[in-house]
Design a protein around this motif. Structure first.
Motif, PDB file in Angstrom:
ATOM      1  N   ASP A 326      38.731  43.593  35.636  1.00  0.00           N
ATOM      2  CA  ASP A 326      39.317  44.045  36.885  1.00  0.00           C
ATOM      3  C   ASP A 326      40.279  42.978  37.421  1.00  0.00           C
ATOM      4  OD1 ASP A 326      39.801  44.632  39.656  1.00  0.00           O
ATOM      5  OD2 ASP A 326      37.989  45.842  39.718  1.00  0.00           O
ATOM      6  N   PRO A 327      41.550  43.325  37.654  1.00  0.00           N
ATOM      7  CA  PRO A 327      42.533  42.311  38.089  1.00  0.00           C
ATOM      8  C   PRO A 327      42.209  41.652  39.418  1.00  0.00           C
ATOM      9  CG  PRO A 327      43.440  44.533  38.270  1.00  0.00           C
ATOM     10  CD  PRO A 327      42.167  44.651  37.505  1.00  0.00           C
ATOM     11  N   GLN A 328      41.382  42.293  40.254  1.00  0.00           N
ATOM     12  CA  GLN A 328      41.050  41.711  41.553  1.00  0.00           C
ATOM     13  C   GLN A 328      40.004  40.597  41.451  1.00  0.00           C
ATOM     14  OE1 GLN A 328      43.047  42.763  43.976  1.00  0.00           O
ATOM     15  NE2 GLN A 328      43.884  44.135  42.430  1.00  0.00           N
ATOM     16  N   TRP A 329      39.335  40.496  40.316  1.00  0.00           N
ATOM     17  CA  TRP A 329      38.188  39.593  40.225  1.00  0.00           C
ATOM     18  C   TRP A 329      38.346  38.497  39.183  1.00  0.00           C
ATOM     19  CZ3 TRP A 329      35.188  39.675  44.221  1.00  0.00           C
ATOM     20  CH2 TRP A 329      35.187  40.838  45.013  1.00  0.00           C
ATOM     21  N   VAL A 330      39.539  38.368  38.607  1.00  0.00           N
ATOM     22  CA  VAL A 330      39.739  37.382  37.549  1.00  0.00           C
ATOM     23  C   VAL A 330      39.499  35.961  38.051  1.00  0.00           C
ATOM     24  CG1 VAL A 330      41.425  36.383  35.952  1.00  0.00           C
ATOM     25  CG2 VAL A 330      41.295  38.875  36.248  1.00  0.00           C
ATOM     26  N   GLU A 331      40.053  35.616  39.222  1.00  0.00           N
ATOM     27  CA  GLU A 331      39.924  34.233  39.696  1.00  0.00           C
ATOM     28  C   GLU A 331      38.488  33.869  40.059  1.00  0.00           C
ATOM     29  OE1 GLU A 331      43.248  31.601  41.376  1.00  0.00           O
ATOM     30  OE2 GLU A 331      43.233  33.399  42.617  1.00  0.00           O
ATOM     31  N   ALA A 332      37.791  34.740  40.757  1.00  0.00           N
ATOM     32  CA  ALA A 332      36.401  34.446  41.105  1.00  0.00           C
ATOM     33  C   ALA A 332      35.556  34.318  39.836  1.00  0.00           C
ATOM     34  CB  ALA A 332      35.844  35.534  42.025  1.00  0.00           C
ATOM     35  N   MET A 333      35.827  35.178  38.852  1.00  0.00           N
ATOM     36  CA  MET A 333      35.127  35.079  37.570  1.00  0.00           C
ATOM     37  C   MET A 333      35.464  33.770  36.868  1.00  0.00           C
ATOM     38  SD  MET A 333      35.596  38.967  36.127  1.00  0.00           S
ATOM     39  CE  MET A 333      34.816  38.613  34.546  1.00  0.00           C
ATOM     40  N   ALA A 334      36.706  33.344  37.004  1.00  0.00           N
ATOM     41  CA  ALA A 334      37.133  32.097  36.368  1.00  0.00           C
ATOM     42  C   ALA A 334      36.329  30.915  36.897  1.00  0.00           C
ATOM     43  CB  ALA A 334      38.623  31.867  36.595  1.00  0.00           C
ATOM     44  N   PHE A 335      36.066  30.892  38.195  1.00  0.00           N
ATOM     45  CA  PHE A 335      35.314  29.761  38.736  1.00  0.00           C
ATOM     46  C   PHE A 335      33.825  29.854  38.398  1.00  0.00           C
ATOM     47  CE2 PHE A 335      39.287  28.935  40.734  1.00  0.00           C
ATOM     48  CZ  PHE A 335      39.332  27.541  40.709  1.00  0.00           C
ATOM     49  N   ALA A 336      33.314  31.071  38.251  1.00  0.00           N
ATOM     50  CA  ALA A 336      31.950  31.211  37.737  1.00  0.00           C
ATOM     51  C   ALA A 336      31.871  30.601  36.335  1.00  0.00           C
ATOM     52  CB  ALA A 336      31.542  32.684  37.711  1.00  0.00           C
TER      53      ALA A 336
END
Length: 369
Positions: A326-336
């Motif tokens: 999902d393009p909206q969640w890439v950055e938050a997933m990246a920090f996870a």
């Protein structure tokens, strides 16, 4: 045995804290299990914006915001756990980016500053917190940004294709993934930050240009566009990163003096700045990408996405949804995922992206008890 991490991200736009619950296996493969976005209240947002723009920091206000933003992150984590029907004990760690209030990697004493008291977050949630992801890269001579290209490589790299992943947050950044495992990345300039700031100045109750309605009502003003594109950041060579320190209304206002431009014309011209600077950035890559994938809040701007489709042809333009994320969640997933890297003592930076002298394990950790 897979582990669960919660990635917390609030970017340059300072509009919300995004919380992503991610399951990560021993090979670092990720699966998004749940997500939650908690809007930042107007009062808190105004204070964050003010301190990020002033050169005279008040210690008490910075400390108070450190606590207030941490408490907001706590709310996001607790809401996410309720949504996912999980307890704190089932989470290995929270990976908290914090809120950037200053990013000056090219200052005489290079530094970056993210707030959001990790100790308070750990105690409040009952979960260990991994934080402070940028400063070690700067200590190693890097820009401390962008950090997401390492995650893009982990998740999106294609063995037979050259692809570009473009994140349209407050600032836009590009990641190039070569067919033989190469990776490059850098900030290209403003994406949403100037667009949002311009709208908020004229319509305080609006946080962004919904459906690009304002920009569509305007026309590109070529003289202004040419002035905006003369900003020295655009001609810098990578590695490079930027933020609100360079792209803000204080920079824009002098360029508008003595010009009789409508609000809508300026908004339309700012869209064009983002589109052109991304296009120009792609020209500097070692190899032109076979496909381009977009992520971040800017993918919700239909006019901007239309301009990319027009300017970047014949390359195919899609969002990371086509790659299963999902393009909206890439950055938050990246920090996870960067939290997982810290936990397993794996370097999280890409020196060829940030300019650091060597790979380093990013972050620090505070225990919840």
């Amino acid at each position: 045995m897979p582990q669960r991490f919660i990635g917390l991200m609030s970017g340059t736009s300072m509009d919300a804290v995004d919380a992503a619950l991610v399951q990560i296996n021993a090979q670092g493969q990720v699966k998004l299990e749940a997500c939650y976005s908690l809007a930042i209240p107007q009062n808190l947002r105004s204070r964050l914006l003010k301190i990020s723009h002033t050169d005279n920091w008040i210690a008490d206000e910075l400390a108070a915001l450190d606590v207030a933003f941490s408490e907001h992150c706590t709310q996001a984590v607790k809401a996410l756990l309720v949504k996912a029907r999980l307890t704190p004990e089932s989470i290995t760690a929270i990976a908290s980016h914090g809120q950037t209030v200053r990013h000056k990697p090219n200052f005489k004493t290079p530094y970056t500053c993210q707030i959001g008291d990790p100790a308070r977050l750990a105690v409040s949630t009952g979960i260990d917190v991994i934080y402070d992801f940028r400063r070690k890269d700067i200590a190693a001579g890097g820009q401390g940004a962008p950090l997401v290209p390492a995650f893009h490589k982990q998740v999106f790299a294609h063995q037979k294709q050259s692809i570009a992943v473009i994140n349209l947050g407050g600032i836009a950044n590009v990641t190039w993934l070569g067919p033989e495992g190469q990776v490059l990345g850098f900030d290209t300039g403003p994406a949403n930050t100037l667009l949002d700031q311009w709208v908020q100045q004229h319509y305080p109750n609006e946080s962004f240009d919904r459906d690009a309605q304002f920009a569509r009502a305007g026309e590109v003003q070529t003289p202004l566009l040419e002035q905006l594109l003369q900003h020295p950041f655009f001609s810098k060579t990578a590695p490079k990163s930027t933020g609100r320190e360079e792209f803000n209304l204080d920079w824009l206002k002098p360029l508008l003096e003595k010009k009789q431009l409508s609000f809508e014309d300026v908004q339309r011209t700012l869209v064009e700045v983002t589109a052109i600077t991304v296009k120009d950035a792609l020209k500097t890559l070692p190899q032109q990408p076979d496909a381009i994938y977009f992520c971040g809040g800017g993918t919700n701007n239909p006019l901007l996405m239309e301009r990319f489709a027009e300017l970047l042809t014949p390359a195919k333009c899609n969002t990371t949804e086509n790659l299963g994320v999902d393009p909206q969640w890439v950055e938050a997933m990246a920090f996870a995922w960067l939290g997982w890297c810290y936990e397993h003592k794996k370097p999280g930076n890409q020196p060829e992206v940030t300019g650091a002298s060597h790979p380093v394990v990013l972050g620090s950790k505070v225990l919840h008890q």
